[in-house]
Write a protein that holds these residues in place. Structure first.
Motif, PDB file in Angstrom:
ATOM      1  N   GLY A   1      46.771  87.444  18.591  1.00  5.71           N
ATOM      2  CA  GLY A   1      47.876  88.485  17.754  1.00  5.71           C
ATOM      3  C   GLY A   1      47.528  89.069  17.101  1.00  5.71           C
ATOM      4  O   GLY A   1      48.483  89.701  16.620  1.00  5.71           O
ATOM      5  N   CYS A   2      46.462  89.848  17.213  1.00  4.86           N
ATOM      6  CA  CYS A   2      45.702  90.486  15.723  1.00  4.86           C
ATOM      7  C   CYS A   2      44.862  91.211  16.240  1.00  4.86           C
ATOM      8  O   CYS A   2      43.387  90.806  16.187  1.00  4.86           O
ATOM      9  N   GLN A   3      44.833  93.028  16.319  1.00  5.48           N
ATOM     10  CA  GLN A   3      43.501  93.128  16.078  1.00  5.48           C
ATOM     11  C   GLN A   3      43.597  94.464  15.057  1.00  5.48           C
ATOM     12  O   GLN A   3      43.277  95.616  15.913  1.00  5.48           O
ATOM     13  N   ALA A   4      43.956  93.967  14.496  1.00  2.00           N
ATOM     14  CA  ALA A   4      43.709  94.998  12.941  1.00  2.00           C
ATOM     15  C   ALA A   4      42.438  95.723  12.625  1.00  2.00           C
ATOM     16  O   ALA A   4      42.591  96.390  12.079  1.00  2.00           O
ATOM     17  N   CYS A   5      41.690  95.059  12.915  1.00  6.60           N
ATOM     18  CA  CYS A   5      40.064  95.873  12.750  1.00  6.60           C
ATOM     19  C   CYS A   5      39.429  96.075  14.300  1.00  6.60           C
ATOM     20  O   CYS A   5      38.780  95.859  14.555  1.00  6.60           O
ATOM     21  N   ILE A   6      38.666  97.745  13.349  1.00  8.36           N
ATOM     22  CA  ILE A   6      38.683  98.679  14.780  1.00  8.36           C
ATOM     23  C   ILE A   6      37.518  99.185  14.007  1.00  8.36           C
ATOM     24  O   ILE A   6      37.234 100.087  12.449  1.00  8.36           O
ATOM     25  N   PRO A   7      36.009  98.745  14.362  1.00 14.00           N
ATOM     26  CA  PRO A   7      34.954  99.470  14.543  1.00 14.00           C
ATOM     27  C   PRO A   7      35.045 100.552  13.888  1.00 14.00           C
ATOM     28  O   PRO A   7      35.330 101.580  14.412  1.00 14.00           O
ATOM     29  N   VAL A   8      34.581 101.637  13.254  1.00 13.82           N
ATOM     30  CA  VAL A   8      34.113 102.897  12.785  1.00 13.82           C
ATOM     31  C   VAL A   8      32.924 102.838  12.400  1.00 13.82           C
ATOM     32  O   VAL A   8      31.982 102.572  11.731  1.00 13.82           O
TER      33      VAL A   8
ATOM     34  N   TYR B   1      41.804  90.162   4.315  1.00 14.73           N
ATOM     35  CA  TYR B   1      42.647  91.606   4.320  1.00 14.73           C
ATOM     36  C   TYR B   1      43.547  91.390   4.387  1.00 14.73           C
ATOM     37  O   TYR B   1      44.245  92.163   3.734  1.00 14.73           O
ATOM     38  N   LEU B   2      44.315  90.950   5.169  1.00 18.64           N
ATOM     39  CA  LEU B   2      45.935  90.972   5.443  1.00 18.64           C
ATOM     40  C   LEU B   2      46.399  89.405   5.001  1.00 18.64           C
ATOM     41  O   LEU B   2      46.126  88.421   5.884  1.00 18.64           O
ATOM     42  N   PRO B   3      47.176  89.407   3.875  1.00 19.32           N
ATOM     43  CA  PRO B   3      47.569  87.989   3.048  1.00 19.32           C
ATOM     44  C   PRO B   3      48.529  87.669   3.943  1.00 19.32           C
ATOM     45  O   PRO B   3      49.367  87.971   5.231  1.00 19.32           O
ATOM     46  N   GLY B   4      48.409  86.101   4.569  1.00 21.26           N
ATOM     47  CA  GLY B   4      49.499  85.375   4.911  1.00 21.26           C
ATOM     48  C   GLY B   4      49.035  85.671   6.760  1.00 21.26           C
ATOM     49  O   GLY B   4      49.436  84.346   7.651  1.00 21.26           O
ATOM     50  N   ARG B   5      47.804  86.249   6.948  1.00 21.93           N
ATOM     51  CA  ARG B   5      47.611  85.875   8.126  1.00 21.93           C
ATOM     52  C   ARG B   5      46.487  84.754   8.584  1.00 21.93           C
ATOM     53  O   ARG B   5      45.434  84.692   7.765  1.00 21.93           O
ATOM     54  N   GLU B   6      45.869  84.469   9.706  1.00 25.01           N
ATOM     55  CA  GLU B   6      45.087  83.467   9.820  1.00 25.01           C
ATOM     56  C   GLU B   6      43.664  84.463  10.897  1.00 25.01           C
ATOM     57  O   GLU B   6      43.823  85.446  11.055  1.00 25.01           O
ATOM     58  N   ALA B   7      42.332  84.885  11.202  1.00 29.93           N
ATOM     59  CA  ALA B   7      41.577  85.347  11.506  1.00 29.93           C
ATOM     60  C   ALA B   7      40.881  84.109  12.342  1.00 29.93           C
ATOM     61  O   ALA B   7      40.757  83.220  12.008  1.00 29.93           O
ATOM     62  N   ARG B   8      40.393  84.709  13.266  1.00 32.81           N
ATOM     63  CA  ARG B   8      39.278  83.915  14.045  1.00 32.81           C
ATOM     64  C   ARG B   8      38.125  85.688  14.605  1.00 32.81           C
ATOM     65  O   ARG B   8      38.245  86.156  14.764  1.00 32.81           O
ATOM     66  N   SER B   9      36.613  84.787  14.448  1.00 38.38           N
ATOM     67  CA  SER B   9      35.744  85.230  15.096  1.00 38.38           C
ATOM     68  C   SER B   9      34.228  84.947  16.031  1.00 38.38           C
ATOM     69  O   SER B   9      35.318  83.998  16.989  1.00 38.38           O
ATOM     70  N   GLN B  10      34.128  86.474  16.929  1.00 42.71           N
ATOM     71  CA  GLN B  10      33.551  85.873  18.308  1.00 42.71           C
ATOM     72  C   GLN B  10      32.138  85.887  17.396  1.00 42.71           C
ATOM     73  O   GLN B  10      31.910  86.460  17.968  1.00 42.71           O
TER      74      GLN B  10
ATOM     75  N   LEU C   1      29.552 101.825  10.043  1.00 39.64           N
ATOM     76  CA  LEU C   1      30.660 100.896   8.273  1.00 39.64           C
ATOM     77  C   LEU C   1      31.375  99.573   8.474  1.00 39.64           C
ATOM     78  O   LEU C   1      32.400  99.680   7.927  1.00 39.64           O
ATOM     79  N   GLY C   2      31.140  99.339   9.537  1.00 40.05           N
ATOM     80  CA  GLY C   2      31.800  97.856  10.302  1.00 40.05           C
ATOM     81  C   GLY C   2      33.330  97.739   9.901  1.00 40.05           C
ATOM     82  O   GLY C   2      34.327  99.130  11.248  1.00 40.05           O
ATOM     83  N   TYR C   3      34.640  97.105   9.990  1.00 42.40           N
ATOM     84  CA  TYR C   3      36.081  96.917  10.502  1.00 42.40           C
ATOM     85  C   TYR C   3      36.657  98.779   9.148  1.00 42.40           C
ATOM     86  O   TYR C   3      36.858  98.154   8.125  1.00 42.40           O
TER      87      TYR C   3
ATOM     88  N   GLN D   1      44.098  97.939   1.398  1.00 42.37           N
ATOM     89  CA  GLN D   1      43.279  98.620   0.460  1.00 42.37           C
ATOM     90  C   GLN D   1      41.957  98.872   0.562  1.00 42.37           C
ATOM     91  O   GLN D   1      41.138 100.017   0.332  1.00 42.37           O
ATOM     92  N   LYS D   2      41.227  97.494   0.775  1.00 44.36           N
ATOM     93  CA  LYS D   2      39.956  97.389   0.936  1.00 44.36           C
ATOM     94  C   LYS D   2      38.960  97.899   2.057  1.00 44.36           C
ATOM     95  O   LYS D   2      37.773  98.454   1.497  1.00 44.36           O
ATOM     96  N   MET D   3      39.603  98.022   3.206  1.00 39.28           N
ATOM     97  CA  MET D   3      38.829  99.110   3.803  1.00 39.28           C
ATOM     98  C   MET D   3      39.585 100.272   4.937  1.00 39.28           C
ATOM     99  O   MET D   3      38.886 100.743   5.576  1.00 39.28           O
ATOM    100  N   ALA D   4      40.885 101.405   3.688  1.00 39.91           N
ATOM    101  CA  ALA D   4      41.010 102.265   4.353  1.00 39.91           C
ATOM    102  C   ALA D   4      40.219 103.397   3.561  1.00 39.91           C
ATOM    103  O   ALA D   4      40.114 103.602   4.770  1.00 39.91           O
ATOM    104  N   TYR D   5      39.449 102.938   3.069  1.00 43.34           N
ATOM    105  CA  TYR D   5      38.660 104.050   2.348  1.00 43.34           C
ATOM    106  C   TYR D   5      37.902 105.011   3.022  1.00 43.34           C
ATOM    107  O   TYR D   5      37.511 105.558   3.342  1.00 43.34           O
ATOM    108  N   LYS D   6      37.590 103.762   4.216  1.00 43.01           N
ATOM    109  CA  LYS D   6      36.656 103.751   5.211  1.00 43.01           C
ATOM    110  C   LYS D   6      36.785 105.589   6.549  1.00 43.01           C
ATOM    111  O   LYS D   6      36.027 105.918   7.131  1.00 43.01           O
ATOM    112  N   ALA D   7      37.732 105.857   6.610  1.00 42.69           N
ATOM    113  CA  ALA D   7      39.045 106.794   7.294  1.00 42.69           C
ATOM    114  C   ALA D   7      38.081 107.680   6.696  1.00 42.69           C
ATOM    115  O   ALA D   7      38.882 108.874   7.123  1.00 42.69           O
ATOM    116  N   GLY D   8      38.173 108.274   5.021  1.00 42.46           N
ATOM    117  CA  GLY D   8      38.000 109.464   4.537  1.00 42.46           C
ATOM    118  C   GLY D   8      36.381 109.973   4.989  1.00 42.46           C
ATOM    119  O   GLY D   8      36.548 110.601   4.342  1.00 42.46           O
TER     120      GLY D   8
END
Length: 247
Positions: free
Chosen positions: A68-75, A24-33, A209-211, A217-224
């Motif tokens: 170093g990134c906590q941009a994904c917020i459950p909603v 979702y965020l170009p140039g970044r690396e992700a990890r999952s628990q 609705l996930g994160y 832009q793919k995820m921002a719609y959830k705030a609506g």
């Protein structure tokens, strides 16, 4: 981070994956628990995990655990108090002739064909290859929890949309929806509206609705979809964080 040992599934173990490219965020690396072992995660346990910010991809239950990134917020949307805006109401009116039908959570060539078209049009670059059928099955058709596959068809039987939904103790979890990319009028919005209405009919308070990712832009719609709650700093809150924080 939540104190998982205090939860009723203390027999589970949690491990972090190796880094991988963020979707979702170009140039970044992700990890999952990831929660394990998977065979212990059934409907009741999974309901508690979702309340702690986890999601499901096939048989894997996970939540973001990035360095170093906590941009994904459950909603989650408060179904009973949800107030649609004009755009959302228009999507319902436009697609009110669609007929929902709960179908078997099993392979369907018709479903996969629609999924392939959706992926090609809405998520270009990924491609569809020989492994796509296996990935589709592992991602959407493998489940140990209470999962429903819902078809949405025109009156003449034409398939327009498929939604995969998990039924939780406290709500519904929207796993994934794919639809006819040639149809105008925001079928995706209509699908969320339908799921909110299902929560109301089942007297379940939340649609998960996930994160939500503010910079995606793919995820921002959830705030609506409001009113909603966002999970950050270990709690569900009525507003999102002003800046990315730990979930």
């Amino acid at each position: 981070m939540s104190k998982l040992k205090e939860l009723p599934f203390s027999t589970l173990q949690f491990y972090a994956t190796a880094p991988y490219p963020c979707s979702y965020l170009p140039g970044r690396e992700a990890r999952s628990q990831v929660a394990a072992p998977g065979h212990l995660i059934h409907a009741d346990t999974y309901s508690h995990l979702v309340d702690e910010g986890f999601r499901r991809s096939g048989l894997f239950t996970y939540r973001p655990h990035c360095d170093g990134c906590q941009a994904c917020i459950p909603v989650r949307v408060a179904a009973e108090h949800f107030s649609p805006n004009r755009t959302q109401l228009r999507s319902v009116k436009r697609h009110q002739n669609l007929r929902p039908l709960v179908a078997e959570l099993a392979w369907s060539e018709e479903h996969f064909s629609l999924y392939a078209r959706y992926q090609t049009m809405r998520h270009p670059g990924g491609g569809m290859d020989e492994d796509s059928r296996a990935q589709y099955s592992q991602f959407l058709l493998a489940s140990r929890v209470n999962t429903r596959l819902v078809e949405f068809r025109e009156e003449d039987g034409t398939l327009r949309m498929v939604s995969i939904i998990d039924v939780l103790e406290q709500g519904l979890s929207s796993v994934y929806t794919f639809y006819d990319p040639d149809i105008k009028g925001s079928l995706g919005t209509y699908g969320i509206m339908w799921q909110i209405n299902q929560c109301r009919q089942l007297k379940l308070p939340w649609l998960y609705l996930g994160y939500w990712i503010a910079d995606s832009q793919k995820m921002a719609y959830k705030a609506g979809f409001t009113p909603s709650q966002y999970r950050w700093d270990g709690q569900w809150r009525d507003t999102p964080p002003d800046a990315p924080v730990s979930i």
